[in-house]
Motif scaffolding. Structure first.
Motif, PDB file in Angstrom:
ATOM      1  N   LEU A  20       0.670  -1.575   0.302  1.00 26.02           N
ATOM      2  CA  LEU A  20       0.556  -0.616   0.641  1.00 26.02           C
ATOM      3  C   LEU A  20       0.828   1.410  -0.209  1.00 26.02           C
ATOM      4  O   LEU A  20       0.762   2.403  -0.675  1.00 26.02           O
ATOM      5  CB  LEU A  20      -1.335   0.152   0.798  1.00 26.02           C
ATOM      6  CG  LEU A  20      -1.936   1.120   1.091  1.00 26.02           C
ATOM      7  CD1 LEU A  20      -2.772   1.409   0.633  1.00 26.02           C
ATOM      8  CD2 LEU A  20      -2.595   1.177   2.825  1.00 26.02           C
ATOM      9  N   ALA A  21       2.185   0.823   0.431  1.00 23.66           N
ATOM     10  CA  ALA A  21       3.008   2.534   0.562  1.00 23.66           C
ATOM     11  C   ALA A  21       3.121   2.353  -0.773  1.00 23.66           C
ATOM     12  O   ALA A  21       3.499   3.405  -1.174  1.00 23.66           O
ATOM     13  CB  ALA A  21       3.844   2.388   2.222  1.00 23.66           C
ATOM     14  N   LEU A  22       3.370   1.411  -1.208  1.00 24.56           N
ATOM     15  CA  LEU A  22       4.268   1.745  -2.886  1.00 24.56           C
ATOM     16  C   LEU A  22       3.858   2.351  -4.116  1.00 24.56           C
ATOM     17  O   LEU A  22       3.818   3.074  -4.348  1.00 24.56           O
ATOM     18  CB  LEU A  22       5.022   0.549  -3.585  1.00 24.56           C
ATOM     19  CG  LEU A  22       6.177  -0.049  -2.347  1.00 24.56           C
ATOM     20  CD1 LEU A  22       6.256  -1.449  -2.800  1.00 24.56           C
ATOM     21  CD2 LEU A  22       7.786   0.763  -2.463  1.00 24.56           C
ATOM     22  N   ALA A  23       2.353   1.971  -3.197  1.00 26.71           N
ATOM     23  CA  ALA A  23       1.258   1.995  -4.528  1.00 26.71           C
ATOM     24  C   ALA A  23       0.619   3.397  -4.101  1.00 26.71           C
ATOM     25  O   ALA A  23       0.885   4.381  -4.903  1.00 26.71           O
ATOM     26  CB  ALA A  23      -0.311   1.319  -4.453  1.00 26.71           C
ATOM     27  N   ALA A  24       0.899   4.043  -2.376  1.00 24.58           N
ATOM     28  CA  ALA A  24       0.446   5.580  -2.336  1.00 24.58           C
ATOM     29  C   ALA A  24       1.884   6.023  -2.770  1.00 24.58           C
ATOM     30  O   ALA A  24       0.737   7.607  -3.280  1.00 24.58           O
ATOM     31  CB  ALA A  24      -0.065   5.595  -1.147  1.00 24.58           C
ATOM     32  N   ALA A  25       2.869   6.162  -2.928  1.00 22.39           N
ATOM     33  CA  ALA A  25       3.794   6.857  -3.124  1.00 22.39           C
ATOM     34  C   ALA A  25       4.052   7.165  -4.992  1.00 22.39           C
ATOM     35  O   ALA A  25       4.622   7.677  -5.277  1.00 22.39           O
ATOM     36  CB  ALA A  25       5.388   6.461  -2.864  1.00 22.39           C
ATOM     37  N   GLU A  26       3.443   6.173  -5.285  1.00 19.63           N
ATOM     38  CA  GLU A  26       3.379   5.840  -7.337  1.00 19.63           C
ATOM     39  C   GLU A  26       1.917   6.627  -7.294  1.00 19.63           C
ATOM     40  O   GLU A  26       2.297   7.567  -7.976  1.00 19.63           O
ATOM     41  CB  GLU A  26       2.908   4.490  -7.691  1.00 19.63           C
ATOM     42  CG  GLU A  26       2.973   4.258  -9.092  1.00 19.63           C
ATOM     43  CD  GLU A  26       2.422   3.092  -9.535  1.00 19.63           C
ATOM     44  OE1 GLU A  26       1.674   3.030 -10.899  1.00 19.63           O
ATOM     45  OE2 GLU A  26       2.817   2.229  -8.877  1.00 19.63           O
ATOM     46  N   ALA A  27       0.818   6.542  -6.437  1.00 30.45           N
ATOM     47  CA  ALA A  27      -0.566   7.456  -6.702  1.00 30.45           C
ATOM     48  C   ALA A  27       0.163   9.125  -6.528  1.00 30.45           C
ATOM     49  O   ALA A  27      -0.511   9.749  -7.378  1.00 30.45           O
ATOM     50  CB  ALA A  27      -1.853   7.028  -6.324  1.00 30.45           C
ATOM     51  N   LEU A  28       0.474   9.469  -5.429  1.00 26.13           N
ATOM     52  CA  LEU A  28       0.340  10.355  -5.370  1.00 26.13           C
ATOM     53  C   LEU A  28       1.491  11.320  -4.887  1.00 26.13           C
ATOM     54  O   LEU A  28       2.135  12.576  -4.221  1.00 26.13           O
ATOM     55  CB  LEU A  28      -0.071  10.167  -3.311  1.00 26.13           C
ATOM     56  CG  LEU A  28      -1.610  10.032  -3.549  1.00 26.13           C
ATOM     57  CD1 LEU A  28      -2.133   9.688  -1.897  1.00 26.13           C
ATOM     58  CD2 LEU A  28      -2.418  11.241  -4.107  1.00 26.13           C
ATOM     59  N   GLY A  29       3.420  10.447  -4.750  1.00 27.22           N
ATOM     60  CA  GLY A  29       4.212  11.434  -4.927  1.00 27.22           C
ATOM     61  C   GLY A  29       4.471  11.498  -3.497  1.00 27.22           C
ATOM     62  O   GLY A  29       4.374  10.919  -2.423  1.00 27.22           O
ATOM     63  N   SER A  30       5.035  12.629  -3.589  1.00 24.63           N
ATOM     64  CA  SER A  30       5.510  13.363  -2.155  1.00 24.63           C
ATOM     65  C   SER A  30       4.537  13.372  -0.537  1.00 24.63           C
ATOM     66  O   SER A  30       4.795  14.260   0.268  1.00 24.63           O
ATOM     67  CB  SER A  30       6.326  14.422  -2.015  1.00 24.63           C
ATOM     68  OG  SER A  30       5.886  16.009  -2.407  1.00 24.63           O
ATOM     69  N   ARG A  31       2.809  13.443  -1.244  1.00 28.63           N
ATOM     70  CA  ARG A  31       1.655  13.183  -0.813  1.00 28.63           C
ATOM     71  C   ARG A  31       1.571  12.319  -0.182  1.00 28.63           C
ATOM     72  O   ARG A  31       0.198  12.006   0.737  1.00 28.63           O
ATOM     73  CB  ARG A  31       0.603  14.079  -1.641  1.00 28.63           C
ATOM     74  CG  ARG A  31       1.047  15.446  -1.438  1.00 28.63           C
ATOM     75  CD  ARG A  31      -0.337  15.747  -2.681  1.00 28.63           C
ATOM     76  NE  ARG A  31      -0.282  15.287  -4.422  1.00 28.63           N
ATOM     77  CZ  ARG A  31      -1.334  14.995  -4.920  1.00 28.63           C
ATOM     78  NH1 ARG A  31      -2.272  14.600  -4.057  1.00 28.63           N
ATOM     79  NH2 ARG A  31      -1.541  14.102  -5.940  1.00 28.63           N
TER      80      ARG A  31
END
Length: 295
Positions: A55-66
């Motif tokens: 989930l952390a990887l997917a969130a970083a992919e979707a939102l970057g620094s957010r």
């Protein structure tokens, strides 16, 4: 000729099924990305397990620094998990911080009722909410997935009360889906055994203390050092009840391994060491309860 044609037909059907499953999984992965991209910013409750890691990887992919992953430094979780979380964040370079939680200071938690998990998660999500407010993060998400829906999880009530979302569940991603996506993403921990807080090794109604948690953690380190992969040490006061995966259980009875296990666990303060012939199973201490799923 007929046999060859039949074999070819079966092979084609198998390939078609696999291709369809792959397409379906890709659709669910895209659904997860769409869900995450719809948030202004997210804080991920990141334990180091495969669900929250992916989930952390997917969130970083979707939102970057957010996207910000946050790990709780808690007496209830093994140090090995914190180290794993730090390693994953470092390897993939996503934003990651550690906070401290104090569930052991709550008498309701220490009393270890059947809804102990509620008090743990209430502490966790309360601290994460404070931290998110300080950082201006708009949404908290956790790693619950579609397979968790029917399980006994009092912590889900705390998640609802604190407005925590579960994007993996919303995207209908199962544990097997997440493991496959994590493997494809290069997460070396994609096949790590499922884990849970150390307090889950203590029967309900028996007090949770830091001393007991450390004893359990050290006992499980003993099994890990002997090469066991899927196991739990259930703490029954002076008895260490070992739940070991059936395909690994035989090694516990090897005379040399057996002698080392007994000596090491007795050195930690256990008077008796028993091997549970039912083997490892998830949430075995819930077997004494009449359970109603928490959706």
């Amino acid at each position: 000729m007929t046999t060859r044609k039949t074999t070819t037909t079966r092979s084609t059907k198998t390939n078609n099924v696999l291709a369809e499953q792959s397409r379906t999984l890709e659709e669910r992965r895209r659904r997860l990305q769409d869900i995450l991209a719809g948030y202004e910013s997210v804080l991920i409750a990141f334990s180091g397990g495969v669900d929250s890691a992916y989930l952390a990887l997917a969130a970083a992919e979707a939102l970057g620094s957010r996207a910000l992953a946050v790990t709780a430094d808690s007496p209830s979780y093994p140090d090995a998990h914190r180290r794993l979380a730090l390693s994953i964040a470092n390897d993939f370079g996503f934003a990651h911080e550690v906070i401290h939680t104090a569930e052991l200071e709550r008498p309701e938690y220490r009393a270890n009722p059947s809804n102990r998990c509620y008090y743990c998660k209430d502490e966790l999500y309360g601290r994460l909410a404070e931290f998110a407010a300080e950082r201006g993060v708009k949404m908290i998400v956790d790693g619950n997935n579609a397979d968790d829906r029917g399980d006994y999880r009092p912590g889900r009530q705390a998640a609802r009360e604190h407005g925590v979302k579960s994007p993996l569940d919303e995207a209908d991603l199962t544990k097997d889906d997440i493991r496959e996506l994590a493997r494809e993403a290069g997460l070396t921990s994609w096949n790590e055994p499922a884990s849970a807080c150390l307090s889950s090794r203590i029967p309900y109604g028996h007090e949770v203390s830091n001393e007991v948690l450390r004893q359990i953690e050290q006992a499980e380190d003993v099994l890990r050092s002997e090469g066991f992969r899927i196991f739990r040490v259930r703490h029954h006061d002076t008895v260490a009840r070992l739940e070991i995966a059936r395909n690994e259980m035989g090694r516990a009875l090897d005379p040399d391994v057996n002698a080392r296990l007994i000596a090491a666990l007795k050195a930690l303060g256990y008077q008796y060491v028993s091997l549970d012939l039912q083997g490892y199973r998830l949430g075995s201490l819930n077997e004494a309860l009449r359970l109603r799923p928490v959706s």
